[in-house]
Design an enzyme around this catalytic site. Structure first.
Site, PDB file in Angstrom:
ATOM      1  N   ASP A 453      50.522  40.466  43.081  1.00  0.00           N
ATOM      2  CA  ASP A 453      49.238  40.995  43.508  1.00  0.00           C
ATOM      3  C   ASP A 453      48.156  40.329  42.658  1.00  0.00           C
ATOM      4  OD1 ASP A 453      47.304  42.680  44.701  1.00  0.00           O
ATOM      5  OD2 ASP A 453      47.474  44.076  43.023  1.00  0.00           O
ATOM      6  N   GLU A 602      34.136  51.411  43.583  1.00  0.00           N
ATOM      7  CA  GLU A 602      33.158  52.420  43.974  1.00  0.00           C
ATOM      8  C   GLU A 602      32.437  52.982  42.758  1.00  0.00           C
ATOM      9  OE1 GLU A 602      34.528  55.943  46.285  1.00  0.00           O
ATOM     10  OE2 GLU A 602      33.287  54.979  47.792  1.00  0.00           O
TER      11      GLU A 602
END
EC number: 7.6.2.1
Length: 1296
Positions: A453, A602
């Site tokens: 990843d 976020e």
């Protein structure tokens, strides 16, 4: 109660709050979850199971609606009505993870153990030994080691199950407040039933899957921590539906008789679909209304919930399954070899049985007077038949049961070495490396493909708001007033100028200074390269904002100026960031805000808005309060259109104090740019350029847009949304369609760019692993430009590469064509196909031999998610694999978790190579479980990946040590252990075979039965264990310095069928000499007193002593790294042998057991003879000298890389010693160094260039000018040719 709606209920407040955790993709049937003790309060990880397993073990009559096979179609639960709910025979809330009880432990555990072929085989031998007619050995020679193995395993299983019982009891006996007959009563968790109403208090675990009815917070809110479910420690919010949120009084709850009809039990943690029927109305239920078992109530005084799923039906338990036992390639090879050995054993038994039958027929009949047959034997043929089984018993030690015990002990030791490695301990997080399995250690030394990843694995996953684009203007470090990239070396500047200059930018401000430079100047950037003029300034000053986060830094003051000047676009930009999110705000003290965000991205965006004057302060289910430039403004929250992996965007619909309704949306550029109004085309072009620029710098980008809605349209849309949310079938698809409608024709505001920095040591780790011939594929959900830039940053991609192929086709034909062109370019550069084959002929050949095996140059492949979806189709997957495996690096962008697992599975399917997957988030779990080896990184995204992994640590850089040191050593040790083990047991056992030809094939043993019993348990077990646990060929520093040392494991050179047969041949050779040399000597030898030396017991003692000494000397030769433990075990084992030998022939044991120890003084008398010792010495020398001679010749004529490294290490030590001597002499008249006389020219240059990691190059140094890489190359080609795939061609030939 009516089950249909007679009147439309008031529209419930749309679900809002913390977004559900990243959903896990369904696994293939190959994957299963690890058993999870999460119910006990221990951290667990969601592990989705295939749908067909989701309700395994369900009661057959859960529902009135059920198909013939008894699975539940829907769940019905009526509040406060146990009698009604009991009709469906739902599972109780009692959980059971234990396997045994006192009565069932022994039979069940033995049954499980004897399912192992090896244990069953030895049980069969034990039964044979109990038959007097065929047994030449006592039963204890087999039962002692068998019982030892069974006992050790049983104790381990019992200990594990004891803790499971303890855990189950702890959980089942927890107390919960249950509303029964209008009164709250204390009940144990195990007695909670579906339909009960439970009261939870702050910091309590949720007892079952509950529908939230009401809470102490306004609007029925409550806060939970889901670390038990998904590893995330951030708080999430859940909300009761408005109609039940007022039921906070016990008397009202006692009268509540609503009925819930919902989906049956399943393992989907992020989804729930149901309907509440109450007071002739129906109300939609979603996952935002549910509290799942395993969660903890936080920051909420109390709440009430209705039990929907209990015990094994809860989503937590539905995600608990049995572990798929991963086996290494060595395990699989050992199983094959054991079958071969068993076949060899049968052949030897047949040969000796035939010999017995012939001997009894030809010779034995003459001695019937004093050697009569047993009563059951009536013919020579039957005697041979019994002899066959007797020899099966005697020769069974070619595969001793101690082999399996020793293997597990060695693996356990290797696992502890990983756990104790201080160099893999992260001081910052106080996190050690952890081997979560003991079965895969040696496979760490055979990895060929790593699937990684990007976010959180290669990068830190600590997000920083770095740049943004607002209304066509880019705000970034390096703009006017923020030229921090440059530093001036003093030269002459024009008078009055400060020396500050920035890159060419439009003059957005009237006071932009112009800089003139007089004369030459030297300019350097932060990397020390010459660049443009400038100075590093201070970050933007946010002192005007008392609520600003002091940790936040930004370097372009023009953005703050635009905010202060009231630029409407800038204000709307930050207003969107402060409203469109799912962040929770907590204010412990006045002005001290703490944001709880579900993702670092976020959190970074909301924090940026906070510092620029748009402070998200608080929220309720219906409102969001923001302080805009010091003024508190409350927006009415009308709807949240939540983010998911398919939508890749989220939106909020709010009404401002003036009554204007506006939709704010943020999402991926690939999704959002297609949903903009056509009037924004010019702005779109500029913003796209900025997005490409940001992505090219490796930044993570989002696009922001808005849309004004009129009241009438919104009311109509809200009605359609309500109807879609009430739908029983395809609810999610209908909601997605409604969301799609409103999220169109939006107006573009701008874009954000967030920096996610590389972890420390990532480029060096990737470079080192690449030199070890390990191919690294990055599978990421980020956009192409970001992934490519990270690829360059971490040195996966380099400017020296011949070409980087980018596949972006949207159709099958486009993707196929792009892959074909990539292969053709690689072929054109190599021109090595030959053999008269065209490319298509090669591709379609049955062996699928790679045509790109000898490709020249280095290539990389970058492919997008939509193109990968086509490339993974059955008719194209081989072409994709052929192309990808020929490349040095592969980057897959915009991929889903399921696609990650599919890519790993593709390589596993067609490549005979060990794969390793590494990640840090829930979206990596499927990839981690699919690979041969799964590695989890404990990062910012919780511990889902860690709990699903086989190995874990905190930083990617530790992977190089895990593979190149621990993995390589584990493989080396296990291979040396197996080779020696088979050797010593064949040398031990085959003596019986040769003796059979001289004892009338009577199944008489050479050694006494006690020696046979103790040989593998006492005399030879500890030395080989010490070698298997501690041995090294080169020190750990050299393993890292010469990564090419890793290659023998990839090619499986140290233990394979060839090496096995060599060990067997050596063992047979040793057994021949072990028997015939003493036999020949004893035929004519006499004692000191002139009597005949040749007697059975003296011969047995001589052969046994020779055997123990020879195998001890052999393991001394095999040991490459001597420790005090090795010395103690080897010489101690010899001492123990002689101690036991003399004890068994002593008067004391004879006096106690006269029938067992008859040969008093035999050992002492035998070993007192010089002839015997000369025989032992001769046998040892003849057995060992060929081994020494062979190794000496190989070391000088054809050294391998580890030999070369050891040699260079010795040379360095000698040079240091010489240097110390020279310093003592004190010669100062000459600068000449002795270094040149010990080393060949160019070796240092090779090390510095990185090309020294080529095997043949290193093999040249110090020993011979003859290349030693040819055998490696031929083996690699042979391996590629034998693979039933095109993948073998991906391996490039080594350069000599």
């Amino acid at each position: 109660m009516a089950l249909c709606a007679k009147k439309r209920p008031p529209a419930p407040v749309p679900p809002w709050g913390a977004a559900p955790s990243e959903p896990l993709r369904p696994r293939t049937d190959r994957q299963t979850a690890r058993p999870s003790p999460a119910q006990t309060g221990i951290m667990t990880v969601p592990k989705e199971m295939p749908e067909k397993w989701a309700r395994a073990g369900a009661p057959p009559s859960w529902s009135r609606k059920k198909p013939s096979w008894g699975t539940e179609e829907e769940r019905r639960a009526r509040a406060n009505d146990r009698e009604y709910n009991e009709r469906f025979q739902y599972a109780s809330n009692c959980i059971k993870t234990s396997k045994y009880n006192i009565l069932t432990f022994l039979p069940v555990n033995l049954f499980e153990q004897f399912q192992e072929v090896a244990n069953t085989y030895f049980l069969f031998l034990l039964i044979l030994q109990l038959i007097p007619q065929i047994s030449s050995l006592s039963w204890f020679t087999t039962i002692v080691p068998l019982v030892l193995v069974l006992t050790i395993t049983a104790v381990k299983d019992a200990t594990d199950d004891y803790f499971r019982h303890k855990s189950d009891n702890q959980v089942n006996n927890r107390q919960s407040q249950v509303l029964i007959n209008g009164i709250l009563q204390q009940e144990q968790w195990m007695n909670v039933c579906v339909g009960d109403i439970i009261k939870l208090e702050n910091n309590q675990f949720v007892a079952a899957d509950l529908l939230l009815l009401s809470s102490s917070e306004p609007h029925g809110l409550c806060y939970i921590e889901t670390a038990e479910l998904d590893g995330e420690t951030n708080m999430k919010v859940r909300q009761a539906i408005p109609v039940t949120s007022e039921l906070g009084d016990i008397s009202k709850l006692a009268k509540f008789d609503g009925e819930v009809i919902c989906e049956p039990p399943n393992n989907k943690l992020d989804k729930f679909s149901g309907t509440l029927y109450w007071k002739e109305n129906k109300f939609p239920l979603s996952n935002q209304n549910m509290l799942l078992r395993g969660c903890v109530l936080r920051n909420t005084e109390w709440c009430f919930g209705l039990v929907i799923f209990a015990g094994p039906d809860t989503k937590l338990m539905q995600n608990s399954g049995r572990t798929k036992f991963k086996r290494t390639s060595i395990d699989r090879l050992m199983n094959t070899l054991v079958l071969w050995i068993f076949g060899f054993l049968v052949c030897m038994g047949v040969i000796l049985a035939i010999g017995n039958a012939i001997w009894e027929h030809e010779v034995g009949t003459r001695f019937q007077v004093y050697l009569p047959w047993d009563e059951a034997v009536d013919s020579a043929f039957f005697s041979g038949f019994l002899s066959f089984w007797s020899y099966i018993i005697i020769l069974n030690t070619v595969v001793p049961i101690s082999l399996y015990v020793s293997v597990e002990v060695i693996r356990l030791g290797h696992s502890y070495f990983i756990n104790w490695d201080k160099k893999m301990f992260c001081m910052k997080k106080r996190t050690p490396a952890e081997a979560r399995t003991t079965t895969l250690n040696e496979e760490l030394g055979q990895v060929e493909y790593i699937f990684s990843d990007k976010t959180g694995t290669l990068t830190q996953n600590i997000m920083v708001f770095n740049k943004c684009s607002i209304n066509g203007r880019s705000y970034a470090p390096g703009n006017r007033g923020a030229p921090w990239l440059f530093e001036v070396k003093p030269k002459t500047l024009a008078p009055g100028h400060t020396g500050q200059v920035g890159p060419c930018q439009p003059c957005w401000s009237l006071d932009s200074p112009c800089v003139a430079v007089q004369g030459p100047c030297d300019v350097f950037d932060v990397l020390g390269h010459k660049a443009e003029l400038g100075e590093r300034p201070e970050p933007v000053n946010f002192s005007f904002n008392p609520l600003a986060d002091k940790k936040f830094l930004f370097w372009d003051p023009t953005l703050l100026e635009a905010v202060k000047m009231g630029d409407p676009h800038t204000h709307e930009f930050f207003r969107l960031l402060s409203l469109c999110h799912t962040v929770m705000s907590e204010e412990k003290n006045e002005g001290e805000l703490y944001y709880k965000a579900q993702s670092p991205d976020e959190g970074a965006l909301v924090t940026a808005a906070r510092n620029f004057g748009f402070v998200f302060r608080s929220r309720t289910p219906k409102t969001i309060t923001v302080h805009e430039m010091g003024t508190a403004i409350t927006y009415q929250l009308l709807a949240i259109l939540d983010f998911n992996n398919i939508r890749k965007r989220m939106s909020v619909i709010v009404r401002n104090p003036e009554g204007k309704i506006r939709l704010y949306c943020k999402g991926a550029d690939t999704i959002l740019l297609d949903r903009l109004h056509h009037s924004t085309q010019e702005l779109l072009n500029i913003t796209t350029d900025h997005l490409n620029e940001y992505a090219g710098e490796g930044l993570r980008t989002l696009v922001l847009a808005y849309k004004d809605l009129d009241e009438e349209y919104y009311e109509e849309w809200a009605e359609r949304r309500l109807q879609a949310s009430l739908a029983q079938d395809s609810r999610e698809d209908r909601l997605a369609s409604v969301y799609e409608e409103v999220e169109s024709d939006m107006m573009l505001l701008g874009a954000t760019a967030i920096e996610d920095k590389l972890q420390q040591g990532v480029p060096e780790t990737i470079a080192l692993l690449t030199l070890a011939n390990i191919k690294i594929w990055v599978l990421t959900g980020d956009k192409q430009e970001t992934a490519v830039n990270i690829g360059y940053s971490c040195k996966m991609l380099t400017d020296d590469m011949t070409e980087v192929f980018i596949v972006t086709g949207h159709t099958v034909l486009e993707v196929r064509e792009e892959l074909r062109k990539a292969r053709e370019k690689m072929m054109d550069s190599s021109r090595t196909v030959g053999n008269g084959f065209t490319y298509q002929e090669k591709l379609s050949s049955s062996k699928l031999t790679s045509v790109l095996e000898a490709v020249a140059g280095e290539y990389a492949l970058v492919i997008n998610g939509h193109s990968l979806a086509h490339a993974l189709e059955a008719d194209m997957e081989l072409e994709f694999l052929e192309t990808a495996c020929a490349c040095k690096a592969v980057i897959c962008c915009r991929v889903t978790p399921l696609q990650k697992a599919q890519v790993v599975e593709l390589v596993k399917k067609y490549k005979k190579a060990v794969t390793l997957a590494i990640g840090d988030g829930a979206n990596d779990v499927s990839m981690i479980k699919t690979a041969h080896i799964g590695v989890g990184i404990s990062g910012q995204e919780g511990i889902q990946a860690v709990l699903a992994s086989d190995y874990s640590f905190s930083q990617f850089k530790f992977l190089q040590r895990l593979l190149l040191v621990h993995g390589r050593w584990s493989y080396l040790r296990m291979c040396k252990f197996l080779c020696y083990f088979f050797y010593k047991n064949f040398a031990f056992t085959m003596v019986h075979f040769w003796f059979g030809f001289f004892c009338g094939f009577s199944a008489q043993t050479v050694y006494d039965q006690y020696f046979i019993t103790l040989y593998n348990i006492v005399y030879t077990s500890l030395p080989v264990l010490a070698m298997g646990v501690f041995d090294q060929d080169v020190p750990e520093q050299r393993s890292m310095e010469y990564p090419k040392l890793y290659e023998p494991g990839q090619l499986n050179l140290l233990f394979n069928k060839r090496e096995f047969f060599i060990c067997i041949a050596q063992g047979i050779y040793t057994s021949v000499l072990m028997f015939f040399i003493p036999y020949g000597v004893f035929a004519e030898a006499t004692r000191d007193d002139g009597t005949q030396l040749a007697d059975y017991q003296s011969f047995a003692v001589t052969v046994a002593t020779s055997l123990v000494i020879v195998v001890s000397v052999q393991i001394g030769l095999d040991t490459g790294y001597w420790t005090a433990i090795n010395h103690f075990f080897i010489w101690g084992s010899l001492a123990v042998y002689f101690a036991i030998l003399f004890a068994m022939h002593s008067n004391g044991l004879f006096d106690m057991f006269p029938n067992q120890f008859r040969f008093v003084g035999n050992a002492q008398n035998t070993l007192a003879q010089p002839t015997v010792w000369l025989t032992i010495v001769l046998t040892t020398v003849v057995c060992i000298m060929p081994v020494v001679a062979f190794r000496f010749l190989r070391l000088n004529l054809k050294p391998d890389l580890s030999d070369t490294v050891r040699y260079t290490q010795l040379v360095r030590k000698k040079q240091k010693a010489q240097h110390r001597c020279m310093r003592r002499v004190g010669r100062t008249g000459s600068r000449r160094s002795g270094y040149a006389f010990s080393h060949q020219e160019g070796f240092g240059e090779l090390i510095m260039s990185g090309k020294n990691m080529r095997l043949s190059s290193l093999a040249l140094s110090g020993f011979t000018t003859r290349s030693s890489s040819s055998w490696i190359e031929s083996l690699r080609r042979k391996k590629s040719d034998s693979a039933s795939s095109p993948s073998g061609g991906a391996d490039k030939p080594l350069k000599g």
